[in-house]
Every structure is written in structure tokens, then in C-alpha cells.
Scaffold this motif. Structure first.
Motif, PDB file in Angstrom:
ATOM      1  N   ALA A  71       1.129  -1.207   0.081  1.00  0.00           N
ATOM      2  CA  ALA A  71      -0.051  -0.355  -0.508  1.00  0.00           C
ATOM      3  C   ALA A  71       0.830   0.856  -0.184  1.00  0.00           C
ATOM      4  N   GLN A  80      -1.772   5.792   3.522  1.00  0.00           N
ATOM      5  CA  GLN A  80      -3.485   5.247   4.050  1.00  0.00           C
ATOM      6  C   GLN A  80      -3.927   5.995   5.274  1.00  0.00           C
ATOM      7  N   SER A  83      -7.503   8.158   3.929  1.00  0.00           N
ATOM      8  CA  SER A  83      -9.394   7.429   4.209  1.00  0.00           C
ATOM      9  C   SER A  83     -10.138   6.503   5.022  1.00  0.00           C
ATOM     10  N   THR A 115      -9.593   3.300   6.084  1.00  0.00           N
ATOM     11  CA  THR A 115      -8.323   2.648   6.400  1.00  0.00           C
ATOM     12  C   THR A 115      -7.270   2.838   7.485  1.00  0.00           C
ATOM     13  N   SER A 149     -10.561  -1.896   9.070  1.00  0.00           N
ATOM     14  CA  SER A 149      -9.300  -0.884   8.783  1.00  0.00           C
ATOM     15  C   SER A 149      -8.293  -1.648   9.351  1.00  0.00           C
ATOM     16  N   VAL A 158      -4.183   0.020  -0.598  1.00  0.00           N
ATOM     17  CA  VAL A 158      -4.704   1.740  -1.008  1.00  0.00           C
ATOM     18  C   VAL A 158      -3.261   1.874  -1.944  1.00  0.00           C
ATOM     19  N   ASP A 159      -3.810   2.802  -3.115  1.00  0.00           N
ATOM     20  CA  ASP A 159      -2.181   2.783  -3.682  1.00  0.00           C
ATOM     21  C   ASP A 159      -3.108   4.629  -4.067  1.00  0.00           C
ATOM     22  N   SER A 160      -2.794   5.577  -3.185  1.00  0.00           N
ATOM     23  CA  SER A 160      -3.112   7.076  -3.069  1.00  0.00           C
ATOM     24  C   SER A 160      -1.855   7.781  -2.977  1.00  0.00           C
TER      25      SER A 160
END
Length: 398
Positions: A341, A344, A347, A350, A356, A394-396
């Protein structure tokens, strides 16, 4: 009768719309952008020369004098060419940014989902300079019209927040994700120095602990890349002097060297298998000429046995860099998971959601809150991949 029915339906529809808008506002889904027009006079400008911006939701109740300043991520540009390519996007111009933004996770406004920080003054600084807010080049190239002024951008936004009440802060956090998480480390001590001596001030870096790592070729392309960022943006003058007085400026873009000299308490949220680092530090495309790592980098389940061992060795590199940087300081906090990820904390799902990710049976939102308020220390490092069944993908770079 038809007119009455139509009017009744219209009234119900309008009521529904109003209710939805109220709900969205309550959830912080429509926080307008604030443009720092005063930044123009000091030359604190985005890559394209537009003034910087941020989103601000005011605190209330017990949080009225508490401030959480979160910096957006989005990588870096290390050359004139790469900076030109992002100049006319929302990564380089406030003219291209969304006019409103929703807050969630560490910035969330719901007490149940963010009990320690929900009613603080919460700010997201938009990222438009490509240098983790460190650049400061006086000259503007007449051909490209690029402004390398990230350090000035950061200072201009902080000055405006100080004038809006942050100079009276009782509690404050400087945080960020990815390139913003790195910025939270690089600017941490300076942030603390601008606030009252009586304030509790700490920093939180999410997916910003980029290590001086070895790639699959045995080299370190990330070192040359960060070196080019520092050179292009003339970042040295805005990197912590406590680090640059001891080593070359380009090394002071790496958290493991900066953290050794920091005075302000720091909490690290990071995966030991950070997906950006695996893709760009361990196995960058430039050294994977045969694309043997293409599938592995997309999904660790697709790694061969030898590739997975290399990934596990990278975890060892990462943990060593964390321990080198933070040492055994009693003020440090660690929430290091084993999920594939990147970023994190942004959101609700998460940060502190029902499902989570947990490390040591603790969700990151609770770990950070307990650490910040000195309710309990938190230094937990997850077991090696793929041991954690609670992992959320998650990858943002938000």
C-alpha cells in the motif's frame, strides 16, 4: 390535482436535495479552496506562476485552538522537462485544482471515525511545486516560465494560517502523504518553531519515509533522482540545517538522515512494502529493462520466489533505515504494516474504519491519537508479508 401533486413532488425533491447537501457539508465533502493571493508579492508561486491554495475547515468546540495541517502528495519533478510536463496540471497550477474537496481519514469531521481530531482546524495544503515544498530559485526561465518556489509556497500558506489563529495553537500536527509525508519530516522542526512554546506540536508522516535504498541492479537510482530534485529546485537552502551542516544536501532529502537530527516528535505511518518504493526504489523501470518485475510490482502475489525474497530483503533495508533515523527516541511513534500500500491515513476506511488495517491489534487512527496525547506510546512493526489478514489495499498520493 395534477398541479398539486407536481408541486408536492417538487417540494419532496427539493427537500431531498437540501438534505443531501446538508449531509455532504456535515461530512466535509464541499470544502472550498482558498487561494493565497498575498503570496504573489513574495513570489510564493506554483510551477506555472499561479498563487498556491489550500482547503480549510474551521475547528469547533474543544478543537477551536487545535490545528492539523496536512500536505498533499504527488511525486516530484527533477528536471526542467519533467516540471514542464506537470506545470499545466493540478500538480503545478492552482488554476487546474478542484474548487472543492472532501476530507476524510485523519482530516475527517465525524467524531466516531476520527475521535481525536474531528473538531480541530483541519487544512490540506495543495501540492503544486514538485519539490516537497523545498524549492527556491529566484530566476524565472523566460522560455519555460517555470517557478521553482516550493519553500516560499509552504511559508506563505503557513503565514496565512498563523494569521488566522494558528499562532495561538494549543495543539498542532504537521502531516502529509507521500511527497507531502516527506515534507512533514523536512519542515517539522521549522513548523514547531513558529508556534507557541507552550503548544504540544508533533509531526505525522504517512508513506513519506523514502529510504536511501539499493535497487535490483545493486545501485541507487533514487539517490541520483533526489539529487536532481535538490539541484533543479535549489532545495538545499530549505532543507534542515541540522542535517545539511553534516552531509551533502541531496542526502538530506532522505528521512533516515534528517530524522537523526530532529527535535520534534515524529510518528511514521508506512508499509514496509510501500508500493511506490517497491516500484520506484527497488525495481525502477530504468533498471528492469526486460520488464521481469512488471507483474510482481503490480501484485506481490505474482512475484516469483526469488523476487519475493528480494522484496523481503527490501523490508530489511527499510526497517534498518527507520531504526537508523529514529533510533530509540522516546518521542517516536511507529505504525509499520506489511500491506502492499501507499498512503493510508487519508481514508475513513483505512484510518479507523470497522475493517481498517491493524498492526498489533491497533488501527492507525487510535495509534496516532494515543501517541499524540501521550496516552500511550506506540511502536509496532508488522510481521512479514503476507501475514496480515486485515490489510486494505490503498495506492494514492492524497
Amino acid at each position: 390535482m395534477y398541479d398539486n401533486m407536481a408541486g408536492s413532488r417538487l417540494g419532496q425533491w427539493l427537500c431531498l436535495v437540501v438534505c443531501i447537501l446538508i449531509l455532504l457539508k456535515a461530512e466535509g465533502a464541499s470544502i472550498p479552496i482558498t487561494i493565497v493571493d498575498s503570496a504573489v508579492s513574495s513570489g510564493a508561486l506554483c510551477l506555472d506562476g499561479s498563487p498556491p491554495g489550500y482547503h480549510f475547515e474551521k475547528g469547533s468546540g474543544s478543537g477551536i485552538d487545535n490545528w492539523l495541517v496536512h500536505m498533499e502528495g504527488g511525486g516530484w519533478c527533477e528536471s526542467v522537462e519533467s516540471c514542464v510536463s506537470r506545470r499545466d496540471t493540478f500538480r503545478g497550477s492552482s488554476l487546474k485544482m478542484e474548487k472543492t474537496m472532501g476530507f476524510s481519514g485523519i482530516l475527517g469531521s465525524k467524531q466516531a471515525a476520527n475521535p481525536d481530531f474531528y473538531n480541530w482546524n483541519r487544512i490540506k495544503i495543495r501540492y503544486c511545486d514538485g519539490s516537497s515544498f523545498t524549492g527556491d530559485v529566484e530566476a524565472v526561465d523566460p522560455e519555460t516560465k517555470l517557478y521553482f518556489r516550493g519553500g516560499r509556497v509552504w511559508q506563505a500558506v503557513i503565514d496565512e494560517l498563523l494569521a488566522k489563529g494558528m499562532q495561538n495553537a494549543r495543539n498542532a500536527i504537521l502531516s502529509g502523504c507521500s511527497a507531502g509525508g516527506l515534507a512533514a519530516i523536512l519542515h517539522c522542526d521549522k513548523f514547531q518553531s513558529l508556534l507557541p512554546a507552550t503548544a504540544r506540536v508533533k509531526c505525522v508522516s504517512d508513506a513519506g519515509y523514502f529510504i536511501h535504498g539499493t535497487d535490483i541492479s545493486g545501485g541507487s537510482r533514487i539517490e541520483s533522482f533526489f539529487g536532481q530534485v535538490v539541484k533543479t529546485h535549489e532545495s538545499a537552502k530549505n532543507l534542515p540545517a541540522s542535517c545539511t551542516s553534516k552531509m551533502n544536501p541531496e542526502l538530506c532529502f532522505f528521512p533516515q538522515y534528517v530524522a537523526q537530527t530532529m527535535r520534534t516528535p515524529l510518528f511514521i505511518i508506512n508499509s514496509a512494502y510501500d508500493s511506490w518504493q517497491i516500484k520506484n526504489i527497488l525495481a525502477p523501470t530504468a533498471v528492469d529493462s526486460k520488464k521481469e518485475w512488471k507483474d510482481c510490482k503490480l501484485d506481490l502475489k505474482k512475484c516469483s520466489a526469488s523476487q519475493l525474497q528480494t522484496v523481503q530483503d527490501y523490508r530489511t533495508q527499510f526497517l534498518k533505515a527507520v531504526n537508523t533515523g529514529l533510533g530509540s527516541s522516546s518521542t517516536r511513534g511507529l505504525w509499520i504494516d506489511s500491506c502492499y500500500a501507499h498512503c493510508q491515513s487519508g481514508s475513513a476506511s483505512t484510518w479507523l474504519g470497522d475493517k481498517s488495517t491493524e498492526v498489533g491489534d491497533t488501527k492507525m487512527g487510535k495509534a496516532v491519537g494515543d501517541w499524540f496525547y501521550d496516552r500511550s506510546a506506540f511502536e509496532k512493526i508488522d510481521c512479514p508479508y503476507p501475514c496480515n489478514p486485515t490489510c486494505v489495499s490503498v495506492d494514492s498520493e492524497s
